[in-house]
Write a protein that holds these residues in place. Structure first.
Motif, PDB file in Angstrom:
ATOM      1  N   ALA A 171       0.865  -1.186   0.000  1.00 32.82           N
ATOM      2  CA  ALA A 171       0.000   0.000   0.000  1.00 32.82           C
ATOM      3  C   ALA A 171       0.903   1.237   0.000  1.00 32.82           C
ATOM      4  O   ALA A 171       2.061   1.171   0.415  1.00 32.82           O
ATOM      5  CB  ALA A 171      -0.890  -0.013   1.234  1.00 32.82           C
ATOM      6  N   ASN A 172       0.357   2.361  -0.486  1.00 35.38           N
ATOM      7  CA  ASN A 172       1.109   3.621  -0.432  1.00 35.38           C
ATOM      8  C   ASN A 172       0.721   4.343   0.851  1.00 35.38           C
ATOM      9  O   ASN A 172      -0.451   4.633   1.063  1.00 35.38           O
ATOM     10  CB  ASN A 172       0.749   4.508  -1.631  1.00 35.38           C
ATOM     11  CG  ASN A 172       0.912   3.756  -2.934  1.00 35.38           C
ATOM     12  OD1 ASN A 172       1.931   3.105  -3.145  1.00 35.38           O
ATOM     13  ND2 ASN A 172      -0.105   3.811  -3.785  1.00 35.38           N
ATOM     14  N   LEU A 173       1.723   4.612   1.672  1.00 35.73           N
ATOM     15  CA  LEU A 173       1.419   5.152   3.007  1.00 35.73           C
ATOM     16  C   LEU A 173       1.626   6.652   3.099  1.00 35.73           C
ATOM     17  O   LEU A 173       2.637   7.177   2.621  1.00 35.73           O
ATOM     18  CB  LEU A 173       2.351   4.512   4.037  1.00 35.73           C
ATOM     19  CG  LEU A 173       2.121   3.059   4.399  1.00 35.73           C
ATOM     20  CD1 LEU A 173       3.125   2.625   5.459  1.00 35.73           C
ATOM     21  CD2 LEU A 173       0.706   2.875   4.920  1.00 35.73           C
ATOM     22  N   THR A 174       0.669   7.335   3.732  1.00 40.29           N
ATOM     23  CA  THR A 174       0.872   8.716   4.134  1.00 40.29           C
ATOM     24  C   THR A 174       0.703   8.767   5.648  1.00 40.29           C
ATOM     25  O   THR A 174      -0.313   8.302   6.178  1.00 40.29           O
ATOM     26  CB  THR A 174      -0.152   9.651   3.449  1.00 40.29           C
ATOM     27  OG1 THR A 174      -0.019   9.490   2.035  1.00 40.29           O
ATOM     28  CG2 THR A 174       0.106  11.112   3.806  1.00 40.29           C
ATOM     29  N   LEU A 175       1.707   9.285   6.318  1.00 39.29           N
ATOM     30  CA  LEU A 175       1.681   9.336   7.782  1.00 39.29           C
ATOM     31  C   LEU A 175       1.378  10.769   8.197  1.00 39.29           C
ATOM     32  O   LEU A 175       2.167  11.674   7.941  1.00 39.29           O
ATOM     33  CB  LEU A 175       3.027   8.880   8.353  1.00 39.29           C
ATOM     34  CG  LEU A 175       3.512   7.492   7.889  1.00 39.29           C
ATOM     35  CD1 LEU A 175       4.872   7.157   8.496  1.00 39.29           C
ATOM     36  CD2 LEU A 175       2.502   6.393   8.252  1.00 39.29           C
ATOM     37  N   VAL A 176       0.222  10.980   8.810  1.00 39.35           N
ATOM     38  CA  VAL A 176      -0.236  12.322   9.149  1.00 39.35           C
ATOM     39  C   VAL A 176      -0.327  12.447  10.668  1.00 39.35           C
ATOM     40  O   VAL A 176      -1.136  11.749  11.295  1.00 39.35           O
ATOM     41  CB  VAL A 176      -1.649  12.609   8.573  1.00 39.35           C
ATOM     42  CG1 VAL A 176      -1.918  14.097   8.547  1.00 39.35           C
ATOM     43  CG2 VAL A 176      -1.850  11.980   7.209  1.00 39.35           C
ATOM     44  N   SER A 177       0.500  13.315  11.242  1.00 43.27           N
ATOM     45  CA  SER A 177       0.469  13.452  12.701  1.00 43.27           C
ATOM     46  C   SER A 177       0.673  14.905  13.088  1.00 43.27           C
ATOM     47  O   SER A 177       1.214  15.689  12.312  1.00 43.27           O
ATOM     48  CB  SER A 177       1.588  12.611  13.312  1.00 43.27           C
ATOM     49  OG  SER A 177       2.832  13.155  12.920  1.00 43.27           O
ATOM     50  N   PRO A 178       0.264  15.270  14.303  1.00 42.38           N
ATOM     51  CA  PRO A 178       0.636  16.596  14.786  1.00 42.38           C
ATOM     52  C   PRO A 178       2.154  16.673  14.911  1.00 42.38           C
ATOM     53  O   PRO A 178       2.813  15.633  15.106  1.00 42.38           O
ATOM     54  CB  PRO A 178      -0.007  16.674  16.175  1.00 42.38           C
ATOM     55  CG  PRO A 178      -0.956  15.547  16.273  1.00 42.38           C
ATOM     56  CD  PRO A 178      -0.501  14.505  15.302  1.00 42.38           C
ATOM     57  N   PHE A 179       2.682  17.876  14.849  1.00 39.28           N
ATOM     58  CA  PHE A 179       4.121  18.076  14.997  1.00 39.28           C
ATOM     59  C   PHE A 179       4.575  17.475  16.339  1.00 39.28           C
ATOM     60  O   PHE A 179       3.936  17.701  17.366  1.00 39.28           O
ATOM     61  CB  PHE A 179       4.428  19.585  14.954  1.00 39.28           C
ATOM     62  CG  PHE A 179       5.895  19.859  15.040  1.00 39.28           C
ATOM     63  CD1 PHE A 179       6.724  19.624  13.952  1.00 39.28           C
ATOM     64  CD2 PHE A 179       6.444  20.335  16.219  1.00 39.28           C
ATOM     65  CE1 PHE A 179       8.086  19.853  14.042  1.00 39.28           C
ATOM     66  CE2 PHE A 179       7.804  20.567  16.311  1.00 39.28           C
ATOM     67  CZ  PHE A 179       8.624  20.327  15.227  1.00 39.28           C
ATOM     68  N   GLY A 180       5.618  16.685  16.310  1.00 39.30           N
ATOM     69  CA  GLY A 180       6.122  16.078  17.556  1.00 39.30           C
ATOM     70  C   GLY A 180       5.568  14.685  17.818  1.00 39.30           C
ATOM     71  O   GLY A 180       6.066  13.977  18.681  1.00 39.30           O
TER      72      GLY A 180
END
Ligand code: NCD
Length: 307
Positions: A182-191
């Protein structure tokens, strides 16, 4: 590894063919559950749950799974009412529980504790979550859900959204999704980004495309699946910082409307503040259906390990 008589501690312990076997078996189990069949495969056998951290879905779905297979369940109950409150060690507790059961599911706040339990236990041990490290059976359920809702895993754009630093479900899942191309996008708040070494491991091992961003909107623009997790407040040194992030990093109907029409939203649950309750009514929201799939997937795991 073949699953028979094996521990399931990290998603790394499983090869792709093992995962595919679980997914196939889970489909058979789902069909049996749908028509209300109780199988007798586990008659006379016991599953013990040893949970040192709160749980709703993992513990109940393991219980339901064992019961639907005709087996018994032994629940350790509240820690305060067990000998752990008297100072009994994890190792001693495991040595006792293995004498009462055929399979042990453990959840513990300390990373590595499930591995330790598996090392001392003569009976197979399944990791139901160790600190912020791993939660492999949740991942198997997540893969099963993605396959069910989208028809495939490979080639999909999957955004993992939330506290990627502390959430064990995301660490197990990112690895498994990479295994399935799968193509992954990792989306998180800074830190709260996913550990760098984990991201490097995934890229090197599977040659996966991994995009990382702190921008909520950008992170889900092309997503086929949006997998959300809560800010893991109990793993923060500063609870106020966790609460601040809970207020800002939040999925709303407006954000979802900007995404793909056939987006599927998943969540391991519990959800706290990261999804606006209005999203529950949207057709994209599949997390309650996903939770129900925990039963057939865990039936498959039990059957493959001790069947
Ligand atoms: C998750 C867990 O315990 O890691 N819950 C679950 O098993 N369904 C997710 C979480 O607590 O955020």
């Amino acid at each position: 590894m073949a699953l028979k008589d094996s521990d399931v501690i990290s998603i790394r312990d499983l090869e792709k063919k093992d995962v595919e076997l679980v997914l196939r078996k889970a489909k058979e189990m789902e069909a049996a559950v749908r028509v209300g069949r109780i199988l007798n495969k586990m008659r006379g056998r016991s599953l013990a749950t040893l949970f040192f951290e709160p749980s709703t879905r993992t513990i109940l779905s393991f219980n339901a799974a064992m019961q639907k297979l005709g087996g018994d369940v032994l629940n350790f109950g509240r820690i305060e009412q067990s000998s752990v409150a008297k100072g009994e060690s994890l190792v001693d507790t495991v040595k006792i529980v293995e004498g009462y059961s055929d399979l042990i599911v453990i959840r513990h706040p300390k990373e590595g504790s499930a591995r330790l339990a598996a090392d001392v236990s003569e009976k197979p041990v399944i990791n139901g979550g160790d600190g912020s490290n791993q939660h492999p059976t949740q991942t198997l359920l997540d893969l099963y859900s993605i396959k069910k809702f989208k028809g495939k895993i490979g080639g999909l754009n999957i955004s993992l959204f939330g506290d990627l630093k502390h959430a064990r479900v995301m660490k197990s899942l990112a690895y498994a999704l990479a295994m399935f191309n799968a193509n992954l996008t990792l989306v998180s708040p800074f830190g709260l980004e996913m550990d760098k070494t984990m991201v490097e491991e995934i890229k090197e091992r599977f040659g996966s495309s991994v995009i990382q961003t702190n921008d909520m909107q950008a992170g889900m623009r092309n997503a086929d699946v949006l997998y959300v997790c809560r800010i893991q407040k109990e793993r923060f040194a500063d609870a106020y910082e966790a609460e601040r992030l809970q207020r800002v990093f939040r999925i709303t109907p407006k954000i979802i409307e900007q995404g793909k029409e056939d987006l599927v939203i998943l969540h391991a649950l519990p959800k706290v503040a990261e999804i606006d309750p209005e999203v529950n009514k949207m057709k994209q929201a599949k997390y309650f259906e996903q939770a129900a799939l925990g039963v057939p997937v865990r039936m498959a795991i039990i059957d493959l390990v001790i069947g």
